[in-house]
Design a protein around this motif. Structure first.
Motif, PDB file in Angstrom:
ATOM      1  N   SER A  99      -4.955  -4.619   0.410  1.00  0.00           N
ATOM      2  CA  SER A  99      -4.533  -3.434   1.173  1.00  0.00           C
ATOM      3  C   SER A  99      -4.166  -2.279   0.264  1.00  0.00           C
ATOM      4  CB  SER A  99      -3.356  -3.780   2.092  1.00  0.00           C
ATOM      5  OG  SER A  99      -2.229  -4.195   1.328  1.00  0.00           O
ATOM      6  N   ALA A 100      -3.522  -2.583  -0.866  1.00  0.00           N
ATOM      7  CA  ALA A 100      -3.160  -1.532  -1.816  1.00  0.00           C
ATOM      8  C   ALA A 100      -4.413  -0.952  -2.464  1.00  0.00           C
ATOM      9  CB  ALA A 100      -2.219  -2.074  -2.876  1.00  0.00           C
ATOM     10  N   PHE A 101      -5.360  -1.819  -2.813  1.00  0.00           N
ATOM     11  CA  PHE A 101      -6.599  -1.360  -3.441  1.00  0.00           C
ATOM     12  C   PHE A 101      -7.399  -0.480  -2.484  1.00  0.00           C
ATOM     13  CE2 PHE A 101     -10.936  -1.581  -4.966  1.00  0.00           C
ATOM     14  CZ  PHE A 101     -10.795  -1.498  -6.345  1.00  0.00           C
ATOM     15  N   ASP A 102      -7.485  -0.901  -1.229  1.00  0.00           N
ATOM     16  CA  ASP A 102      -8.233  -0.120  -0.234  1.00  0.00           C
ATOM     17  C   ASP A 102      -7.638   1.266  -0.039  1.00  0.00           C
ATOM     18  OD1 ASP A 102      -9.994  -2.172   0.127  1.00  0.00           O
ATOM     19  OD2 ASP A 102      -9.090  -2.913   1.971  1.00  0.00           O
ATOM     20  N   GLN A 103      -6.335   1.379  -0.234  1.00  0.00           N
ATOM     21  CA  GLN A 103      -5.676   2.673  -0.103  1.00  0.00           C
ATOM     22  C   GLN A 103      -6.176   3.658  -1.164  1.00  0.00           C
ATOM     23  OE1 GLN A 103      -3.645   3.404   2.299  1.00  0.00           O
ATOM     24  NE2 GLN A 103      -2.601   5.273   1.664  1.00  0.00           N
ATOM     25  N   VAL A 104      -6.542   3.134  -2.341  1.00  0.00           N
ATOM     26  CA  VAL A 104      -6.989   3.985  -3.449  1.00  0.00           C
ATOM     27  C   VAL A 104      -8.494   4.203  -3.419  1.00  0.00           C
ATOM     28  CG1 VAL A 104      -7.021   4.266  -5.958  1.00  0.00           C
ATOM     29  CG2 VAL A 104      -5.088   3.104  -4.856  1.00  0.00           C
TER      30      VAL A 104
ATOM     31  N   ALA B 248       0.823  -1.208   0.000  1.00  0.00           N
ATOM     32  CA  ALA B 248       0.000   0.000   0.000  1.00  0.00           C
ATOM     33  C   ALA B 248       0.858   1.258   0.000  1.00  0.00           C
ATOM     34  CB  ALA B 248      -0.928   0.005   1.207  1.00  0.00           C
ATOM     35  N   GLN B 249       2.152   1.094   0.265  1.00  0.00           N
ATOM     36  CA  GLN B 249       3.072   2.225   0.278  1.00  0.00           C
ATOM     37  C   GLN B 249       3.799   2.394  -1.053  1.00  0.00           C
ATOM     38  OE1 GLN B 249       2.897   4.284   2.850  1.00  0.00           O
ATOM     39  NE2 GLN B 249       1.339   2.840   3.569  1.00  0.00           N
ATOM     40  N   ASN B 250       3.459   1.577  -2.030  1.00  0.00           N
ATOM     41  CA  ASN B 250       4.050   1.702  -3.355  1.00  0.00           C
ATOM     42  C   ASN B 250       3.821   3.120  -3.898  1.00  0.00           C
ATOM     43  OD1 ASN B 250       3.378   1.551  -6.492  1.00  0.00           O
ATOM     44  ND2 ASN B 250       4.867  -0.059  -6.058  1.00  0.00           N
ATOM     45  N   SER B 251       4.787   3.647  -4.629  1.00  0.00           N
ATOM     46  CA  SER B 251       4.697   5.034  -5.096  1.00  0.00           C
ATOM     47  C   SER B 251       3.495   5.258  -6.018  1.00  0.00           C
ATOM     48  CB  SER B 251       5.985   5.439  -5.822  1.00  0.00           C
ATOM     49  OG  SER B 251       6.224   4.589  -6.935  1.00  0.00           O
ATOM     50  N   ARG B 252       3.179   4.268  -6.863  1.00  0.00           N
ATOM     51  CA  ARG B 252       2.014   4.402  -7.731  1.00  0.00           C
ATOM     52  C   ARG B 252       0.735   4.441  -6.895  1.00  0.00           C
ATOM     53  NH1 ARG B 252       2.584   3.259 -13.305  1.00  0.00           N
ATOM     54  NH2 ARG B 252       4.583   2.319 -13.902  1.00  0.00           N
ATOM     55  N   VAL B 253       0.650   3.556  -5.911  1.00  0.00           N
ATOM     56  CA  VAL B 253      -0.538   3.495  -5.059  1.00  0.00           C
ATOM     57  C   VAL B 253      -0.713   4.804  -4.303  1.00  0.00           C
ATOM     58  CG1 VAL B 253      -1.587   2.330  -3.079  1.00  0.00           C
ATOM     59  CG2 VAL B 253      -0.455   0.985  -4.858  1.00  0.00           C
ATOM     60  N   ARG B 254       0.367   5.351  -3.777  1.00  0.00           N
ATOM     61  CA  ARG B 254       0.281   6.624  -3.068  1.00  0.00           C
ATOM     62  C   ARG B 254      -0.207   7.734  -3.995  1.00  0.00           C
ATOM     63  NH1 ARG B 254       5.413   5.311  -0.897  1.00  0.00           N
ATOM     64  NH2 ARG B 254       6.326   7.033  -2.101  1.00  0.00           N
ATOM     65  N   ALA B 255       0.303   7.735  -5.227  1.00  0.00           N
ATOM     66  CA  ALA B 255      -0.111   8.766  -6.187  1.00  0.00           C
ATOM     67  C   ALA B 255      -1.591   8.617  -6.531  1.00  0.00           C
ATOM     68  CB  ALA B 255       0.740   8.683  -7.447  1.00  0.00           C
TER      69      ALA B 255
END
Length: 262
Positions: free
Chosen positions: A79-84, A6-13
């Motif tokens: 978790s990454a999807f929920d971040q977006v 979830a901390q991936n740079s693309r995910v954060r953007a």
């Protein structure tokens, strides 16, 4: 491509697109849910990425294989999807679309100006009504909520993808529209207006101004209008919701134009 963190740079953007600042900086916005993405893919809007939650149902072939998604599909961990995601019950798929370049050189003869509307649901409803009743241009004017916010996008049910959307300060937009339609009229509503909407000729070029939910149209914008009309209601009714009032008025214009074959 699969993204776990979830901390991936693309995910954060992508997650920053939930804020107006992030959308403005990146020139992108989120379109969440299968139905809205279907509408997006049928429109002229460009797609930057298609995000799929690997824990959800399999991504349909018609989305994964769509030309607009070619080489742009990202598989995300839950978790990454929920971040977006911006919804409480995500559907497992989000498109990242490009905010279209604004071109106000050809504003529609029947247009809407939203002056200070703050409720995303009201703005979304009015965009749906604009598409339904052939008001092809909608300007989100001074202090109006961003039409590309996730809540507005969901509320439009895809109608926004078939409109000319622009953002501008209210008075400059009135001047631009008037310059292109010198024979047109700028219309506002007021409960005490002498003329009711169905007595007003709305077949000619018309810019309908809809004001803030609590305070109405700002005085300087009201002063710039050509005509004030009322919407007749039963004596017990004090006022209408901004989205309802705007929809009634533009429907009346659509009705008149349909009767006259315009």
């Amino acid at each position: 491509m699969y993204i776990e963190s979830a901390q991936n740079s693309r995910v954060r953007a992508w997650s920053q697109l939930k804020s107006k600042k992030g959308r403005t900086r990146q020139g992108l916005f989120l379109v969440e849910g299968r139905r809205l993405i279907d509408e997006l893919f049928r429109s002229a809007y460009e797609v930057d990425a298609l995000l799929w939650n690997v824990a959800s149902d399999e991504l349909p072939d018609e989305l994964r294989g769509h030309p607009k998604a070619a080489g742009k599909v990202f598989e995300l961990s839950p978790s990454a999807f929920d971040q977006v995601s911006d919804t409480t019950t995500p559907q497992g798929v989000i498109a990242v679309a490009k905010v279209p370049t604004e071109d106000t050189a050809n504003l529609a003869s029947h247009a809407i100006l939203l002056d200070g509307l703050q409720d995303p649901g009201n703005v979304g409803t009015l965009l749906r009504s604009a598409e339904a009743f052939d008001f092809a241009t909608v300007c989100c004017g001074t202090n109006t909520v961003d039409p590309f916010s996730p809540k507005v996008v969901r509320a439009t049910m895809g109608g926004m993808f078939r409109l000319q959307l622009c953002t501008d300060d209210s008075l400059p937009f009135v001047r631009k529209w008037r310059h292109q339609h010198p024979d047109g009229r700028v219309i506002v509503t007021a409960a005490d207006a002498d003329e009711v909407c169905y007595q007003t000729d709305l077949t000619r070029p018309t810019l309908v101004v809809i004001g803030n939910e609590a305070f109405g149209i700002r005085e300087d914008v009201r002063d710039a209008a050509d005509q004030t009309v009322s919407i007749p209601m039963s004596a017990e009714t004090e006022s209408l919701n901004a989205a309802v009032a705007g929809s009634v008025l533009i429907y009346e214009a659509y009705r008149q134009r349909s009767l006259r074959g315009n």
